[in-house]
Design a protein around this motif. Structure first.
Motif, PDB file in Angstrom:
ATOM      1  N   UNK A   3       4.830  46.559  91.143  1.00  0.00           N
ATOM      2  CA  UNK A   3       3.829  45.490  91.295  1.00  0.00           C
ATOM      3  C   UNK A   3       2.572  46.292  91.403  1.00  0.00           C
ATOM      4  N   UNK A   4       1.628  45.627  90.814  1.00  0.00           N
ATOM      5  CA  UNK A   4       0.239  46.033  90.874  1.00  0.00           C
ATOM      6  C   UNK A   4      -0.771  44.851  91.434  1.00  0.00           C
ATOM      7  N   UNK A   5      -1.284  44.760  92.626  1.00  0.00           N
ATOM      8  CA  UNK A   5      -2.300  43.805  93.096  1.00  0.00           C
ATOM      9  C   UNK A   5      -3.746  44.263  92.689  1.00  0.00           C
ATOM     10  N   UNK A   6      -4.565  43.344  92.245  1.00  0.00           N
ATOM     11  CA  UNK A   6      -5.859  43.652  92.250  1.00  0.00           C
ATOM     12  C   UNK A   6      -6.795  42.445  92.473  1.00  0.00           C
ATOM     13  N   UNK A   7      -8.082  42.684  92.424  1.00  0.00           N
ATOM     14  CA  UNK A   7      -8.983  41.345  92.540  1.00  0.00           C
ATOM     15  C   UNK A   7      -9.644  41.331  94.024  1.00  0.00           C
ATOM     16  N   UNK A   8      -9.333  41.945  94.898  1.00  0.00           N
ATOM     17  CA  UNK A   8     -10.004  42.135  96.073  1.00  0.00           C
ATOM     18  C   UNK A   8     -11.443  42.504  96.079  1.00  0.00           C
ATOM     19  N   UNK A   9     -12.328  42.642  97.290  1.00  0.00           N
ATOM     20  CA  UNK A   9     -13.757  42.603  97.259  1.00  0.00           C
ATOM     21  C   UNK A   9     -14.227  42.468  98.262  1.00  0.00           C
ATOM     22  N   UNK A  10     -15.612  42.338  98.277  1.00  0.00           N
ATOM     23  CA  UNK A  10     -16.522  41.695  99.565  1.00  0.00           C
ATOM     24  C   UNK A  10     -17.071  40.537  98.966  1.00  0.00           C
ATOM     25  N   UNK A  11     -17.065  39.597 100.016  1.00  0.00           N
ATOM     26  CA  UNK A  11     -17.416  38.023  99.696  1.00  0.00           C
ATOM     27  C   UNK A  11     -18.091  37.611 101.010  1.00  0.00           C
ATOM     28  N   UNK A  12     -19.033  36.837 101.069  1.00  0.00           N
ATOM     29  CA  UNK A  12     -19.807  36.224 102.122  1.00  0.00           C
ATOM     30  C   UNK A  12     -18.565  34.989 102.644  1.00  0.00           C
ATOM     31  N   UNK A  13     -18.825  34.930 103.999  1.00  0.00           N
ATOM     32  CA  UNK A  13     -17.936  33.941 104.595  1.00  0.00           C
ATOM     33  C   UNK A  13     -18.322  32.600 103.813  1.00  0.00           C
ATOM     34  N   UNK A  14     -17.054  31.818 103.383  1.00  0.00           N
ATOM     35  CA  UNK A  14     -17.405  30.493 102.548  1.00  0.00           C
ATOM     36  C   UNK A  14     -17.021  30.523 101.297  1.00  0.00           C
ATOM     37  N   UNK A  15     -17.246  31.847 100.919  1.00  0.00           N
ATOM     38  CA  UNK A  15     -16.859  32.020  99.413  1.00  0.00           C
ATOM     39  C   UNK A  15     -15.506  32.092  98.905  1.00  0.00           C
ATOM     40  N   UNK A  16     -15.286  32.600  97.842  1.00  0.00           N
ATOM     41  CA  UNK A  16     -13.978  32.427  97.052  1.00  0.00           C
ATOM     42  C   UNK A  16     -13.627  33.897  96.671  1.00  0.00           C
ATOM     43  N   UNK A  17     -12.053  34.181  96.407  1.00  0.00           N
ATOM     44  CA  UNK A  17     -11.810  35.227  95.722  1.00  0.00           C
ATOM     45  C   UNK A  17     -10.591  34.669  95.140  1.00  0.00           C
ATOM     46  N   UNK A  18     -10.126  35.556  93.933  1.00  0.00           N
ATOM     47  CA  UNK A  18      -8.757  35.198  93.301  1.00  0.00           C
ATOM     48  C   UNK A  18      -8.026  36.602  93.169  1.00  0.00           C
ATOM     49  N   UNK A  19      -7.141  36.711  93.875  1.00  0.00           N
ATOM     50  CA  UNK A  19      -6.073  38.110  93.916  1.00  0.00           C
ATOM     51  C   UNK A  19      -5.021  37.640  92.713  1.00  0.00           C
ATOM     52  N   UNK A  20      -4.866  38.764  92.077  1.00  0.00           N
ATOM     53  CA  UNK A  20      -3.533  38.755  90.968  1.00  0.00           C
ATOM     54  C   UNK A  20      -2.813  40.009  91.517  1.00  0.00           C
ATOM     55  N   UNK A  21      -1.399  39.646  90.923  1.00  0.00           N
ATOM     56  CA  UNK A  21      -0.376  40.646  90.940  1.00  0.00           C
ATOM     57  C   UNK A  21       0.365  40.503  89.769  1.00  0.00           C
ATOM     58  N   UNK A  22       0.355  41.813  89.131  1.00  0.00           N
ATOM     59  CA  UNK A  22       0.946  41.984  87.713  1.00  0.00           C
ATOM     60  C   UNK A  22       2.379  42.529  88.237  1.00  0.00           C
ATOM     61  N   UNK A  23       3.397  42.115  87.720  1.00  0.00           N
ATOM     62  CA  UNK A  23       4.889  42.573  87.756  1.00  0.00           C
ATOM     63  C   UNK A  23       5.544  43.116  86.551  1.00  0.00           C
ATOM     64  N   UNK A  24       6.278  43.870  86.662  1.00  0.00           N
ATOM     65  CA  UNK A  24       7.082  44.658  85.478  1.00  0.00           C
ATOM     66  C   UNK A  24       8.395  45.292  86.016  1.00  0.00           C
TER      67      UNK A  24
END
Length: 122
Positions: A3-24
């Motif tokens: 499993x490999x997770x990615x998509x994190x980061x720095x965001x201001x309160x009220x904002x959005x992020x989408x995390x992904x996790x690729x499986x094999x």
């Protein structure tokens, strides 16, 4: 299962992020997936889970703000995070449950990704 997770980061309160996790490594469509998070100095906690038939469940703290989904054709699970709060700051981990327990507990998951950092500034 890898499993490999990615998509994190720095965001201001009220904002959005989408995390992904690729499986094999195994037939992705046949097992349940979960997202957990761990803030500094705290224990790892359940965030959301999606069953192999796409039933979902959420921690109360994220219900209505986060959405877990999966794309079996891409062997990927997502965590859409909206209306982020500073208390959502943590390392987020995806995990796979090959026994389809659709659970809240860390011990019910067999494989884990490496984690991706999410930081929400106030």
């Amino acid at each position: 299962v890898q499993l490999q997770a990615f998509g994190g980061g720095l965001v201001q309160a009220g904002g959005s992020l989408r995390l992904s996790c690729a499986a094999s490594g195994r037939t992705f469509s046949r097992y349940d997936m979960g997202w957990f998070r761990q803030a500094p100095g705290k224990e790892r906690e359940f965030v959301a889970a999606i069953s192999w038939v796409s039933a979902t469940r959420y921690a109360d703290s994220v219900k209505g703000r986060f959405t877990i989904s999966r794309d079996n054709a891409k062997n990927t699970v997502y965590l859409q995070m909206n209306s982020l709060k500073p208390e959502d700051t943590a390392v987020y981990y995806c995990a796979a449950d090959l026994n389809r327990r659709w659970g809240y507990n860390i011990g019910q998951y067999d494989y884990w990704g490496q984690g991706t950092q999410v930081t929400v500034s106030s």
